[in-house]
Design an enzyme around this catalytic site. Structure first.
Site, mmCIF file in Angstrom:
data_model
loop_
_atom_site.group_PDB
_atom_site.id
_atom_site.type_symbol
_atom_site.label_atom_id
_atom_site.label_comp_id
_atom_site.label_asym_id
_atom_site.label_seq_id
_atom_site.Cartn_x
_atom_site.Cartn_y
_atom_site.Cartn_z
ATOM 1 N N GLU A 331 0.807 -1.227 0.000
ATOM 2 C CA GLU A 331 0.000 0.000 0.000
ATOM 3 C C GLU A 331 0.845 1.285 0.000
ATOM 4 O O GLU A 331 0.512 2.235 0.703
ATOM 5 C CB GLU A 331 -0.933 0.015 1.225
ATOM 6 C CG GLU A 331 -1.902 -1.135 1.233
ATOM 7 C CD GLU A 331 -2.758 -1.200 2.492
ATOM 8 O OE1 GLU A 331 -3.943 -1.546 2.369
ATOM 9 O OE2 GLU A 331 -2.246 -0.938 3.596
HETATM 10 C C1 TNX Z 1 -4.640 -3.844 4.635
HETATM 11 S S1 TNX Z 1 -3.221 -6.097 3.726
HETATM 12 C C2 TNX Z 1 -3.352 -3.671 5.139
HETATM 13 C C3 TNX Z 1 -3.185 -3.238 6.532
HETATM 14 C C4 TNX Z 1 -4.496 -3.086 7.257
HETATM 15 C C5 TNX Z 1 -5.443 -4.180 6.835
HETATM 16 C C6 TNX Z 1 -6.729 -4.194 7.570
HETATM 17 C C7 TNX Z 1 -2.030 -5.185 3.895
HETATM 18 C C8 TNX Z 1 -0.774 -5.705 3.408
HETATM 19 N N1 TNX Z 1 -2.209 -3.992 4.465
HETATM 20 O O1 TNX Z 1 -2.453 -2.039 6.565
HETATM 21 O O2 TNX Z 1 -4.251 -3.149 8.609
HETATM 22 O O3 TNX Z 1 -5.689 -4.043 5.458
HETATM 23 O O4 TNX Z 1 -7.478 -5.311 7.239
#
Ligand code: TNX
Length: 519
Positions: A331
């Site tokens: 992300e």
């Molecule tokens: C996505 S999945 C994220 C996290 C959040 C999560 C909550 C991923 C690699 N990153 O930063 O905590 O969703 O479900």
């Protein structure tokens, strides 16, 4: 000992409870069926007339590296039985013998239960440990109690031959969004080890907080681990290096490898609050305790970024005996694509230079520097071109599809706590997929294993962890351990329902899924 039938029986064909022939005045009592184990065993050949009785005269026979595993088994069985269960180097009394011998697969074991003797064999202590987890489940649920219970401690006769499908069976706990104390992590480790999970990935930094002491950058935890750095301004805290080393040892004693994660180049707001020099304009951002993601990025063009990354990787590698070091990479919506690639090109080799295998969320697959890294797929798609390319270049994949394995997703609309961006995940959804066929372009051989992540935005304490983890964690553990041929929802459902009383006795909170008929 009576000879055990060697026929290999399809585990799904067996009833879960059999009635043992009674050998005395007490009436016939049900004993647990040999195949009623979570995760499902590879092969079970019951010997229906035979049971082994654990009594106050039973000894555990083990020597050398097997003795530590035997000691753990004895400690697990003493509270409820009240029996002394001494561990001896030799003895031919009624015994449970733990035997190390060559020829078994990694982490695999063979368990022979006869009327007078139980023999557990494996090549290494990890296999013996896995076998003792099976053995515990073959005793009645009262064995989970912390105080002496009246019980007939019978084991069903027969042979189990068992081995894992995948080398990596993981769980992840997010200490960044809410800090979980070492005692809570140990409690989770105890429960994970019951289901033959062998890796615990700790998500140690994020926008809200920084949870592991780094000596060369002390403000990371002084500021980022301060009170109020959890989501919603709650909680706070961090692991000292001693805390971390003790957790590593505690996990290793249960054959679980700790995988530390520092998330970069996104998810770094807490680091930038502590060290404004990690931003491109040198200005401290405001502390954040909301749940948004994707707004922070390290400054990819600044040298200090790489001094920071290298220091953190070096200090983490020094205190981590396991082979993997997770560098996040997910992300990074505020890192332009080219900058992301520049960053990974410099940082992935640092992990190797410090003797560790780089591990990251699947976004790192976009980098040609991924090489033989481990890629953690968290998407919901059934194909990923960048992951396919990385696999062709030698990367291996850990599967954590968000819509199947994310333990922080709600079970249904009414679940207290949890999130729902990847959908609701009831037990059957968590169970009903095949890691070897999830991603087209990622063949079974490229799959290192599976992992069930638990993000902590809505969590506070062990009760919250357990309610979301159980029973779904067990579904993921079974996908990682059991052969594909054992995959069968009615069979899993029945074994899970029979496990409920064990969690009740152990004081583990769990979701009484309406999909399961709980005993
Ligand atoms: C996505 S999945 C994220 C996290 C959040 C999560 C909550 C991923 C690699 N990153 O930063 O905590 O969703 O479900």
């Amino acid at each position: 000992m009576r000879l055990i039938r060697l026929a290999v029986v399809s585990v799904t064909a067996l009833p879960l409870v059999t009635v043992a022939a009674s050998s005395g005045p007490s009436p016939a009592r049900p004993v647990i069926a040999l195949s009623s184990v979570l995760p499902a065993v590879a092969e079970a050949a019951p010997d229906p007339g035979v049971t082994f009785r654990l009594t106050r005269r039973t000894v555990i026979v083990a020597s050398g590296p097997a003795a530590a595993v035997a000691g753990r088994l004895a400690s697990a069985l003493r509270p409820a039985t009240g029996f002394p269960l001494p561990v001896r180097a030799e003895g031919d009394e009624a015994a449970i013998a733990l035997i190390l011998e060559p020829g078994h697969p990694p982490e695999g074991y063979r368990l022979d239960i006869g009327a007078d003797r139980v023999e557990l064999r494996a090549t290494g202590p990890a296999g013996l440990f896995a076998g003792t987890q099976t053995l515990r489940q073959l005793l009645p649920p009262e064995i989970e109690a912390a105080t002496p219970q009246r019980g007939r401690w019978s084991l069903p006769g027969g042979r189990i031959v068992d081995r894992p499908r995948y080398a990596y069976r993981g769980a992840m706990l997010d200490l960044a969004r809410h800090f979980h104390e070492p005692a809570e992590v140990r409690r989770y480790i105890d429960q994970l080890s019951r289901f033959k999970v062998n890796h615990l990935h700790l998500h140690l930094s994020d926008d809200q907080g920084w949870r592991i002491r780094i000596d060369s950058w002390p403000r990371l935890t002084e500021v980022g681990g301060a009170p109020g750095t959890g989501v919603g301004g709650e909680g706070g805290g961090f692991l000292t290096k001693d805390d971390y080393r003790q957790l590593v040892r505690y996990a290793a004693d249960r054959f679980i490898t700790i995988v530390p994660e520092i998330d970069m180049p996104g998810h770094v707001n807490a680091a930038q609050v502590a060290y404004p020099s990690l931003t491109c304009d040198g200005k401290a951002p405001r502390p954040r305790t909301d749940m948004r993601v994707g707004y922070s990025s390290l400054c990819v063009s600044a040298d200090i970024t790489y001094r920071f990354a290298e220091d953190v990787i070096r200090e983490l590698a020094e205190m981590t005996p396991g082979p993997y070091l997770h560098i996040g990479g997910d992300e990074a919506m505020s890192t332009p694509h080219g900058s992301y690639l520049t960053f990974q090109k410099r940082v992935l080799p640092m992990v190797r230079a410090h003797g560790k295998i780089p591990y990251g969320w699947h976004e790192i697959a976009q980098s040609p520097a991924a090489g033989d890294a481990v890629i953690q797929f968290w998407g919901r798609e059934r194909s990923s071109p960048s992951v396919t390319t990385a696999v062709a270049a030698g990367a291996r994949v850990v599967l954590s599809p968000a819509n199947r394995s994310y333990l922080d997703m709600k079970y249904d609309m009414l679940t207290p706590g949890g999130l729902d961006w990847a959908g609701y995940i009831e037990v059957r959804t968590a169970y009903s997929w095949d890691p070897g066929r999830l991603l087209s372009g990622v063949p079974e051989e490229a799959v290192l294993g599976v992992e069930a992540p638990l993000w902590s935005e809505t969590l506070r304490d062990s009760d919250d962890i357990e309610f979301l983890a159980f029973p779904r964690l067990v579904a993921i553990a079974e996908l990682g351990w059991s052969p594909r041929s054992a995959h069968d929802w009615p069979f899993f459902r029945a074994r899970l329902g029979a496990y409920g009383p064990r969690w009740v006795r152990a004081g583990v909170r769990f979701h009484r899924s309406p999909q399961i008929r709980w005993s």
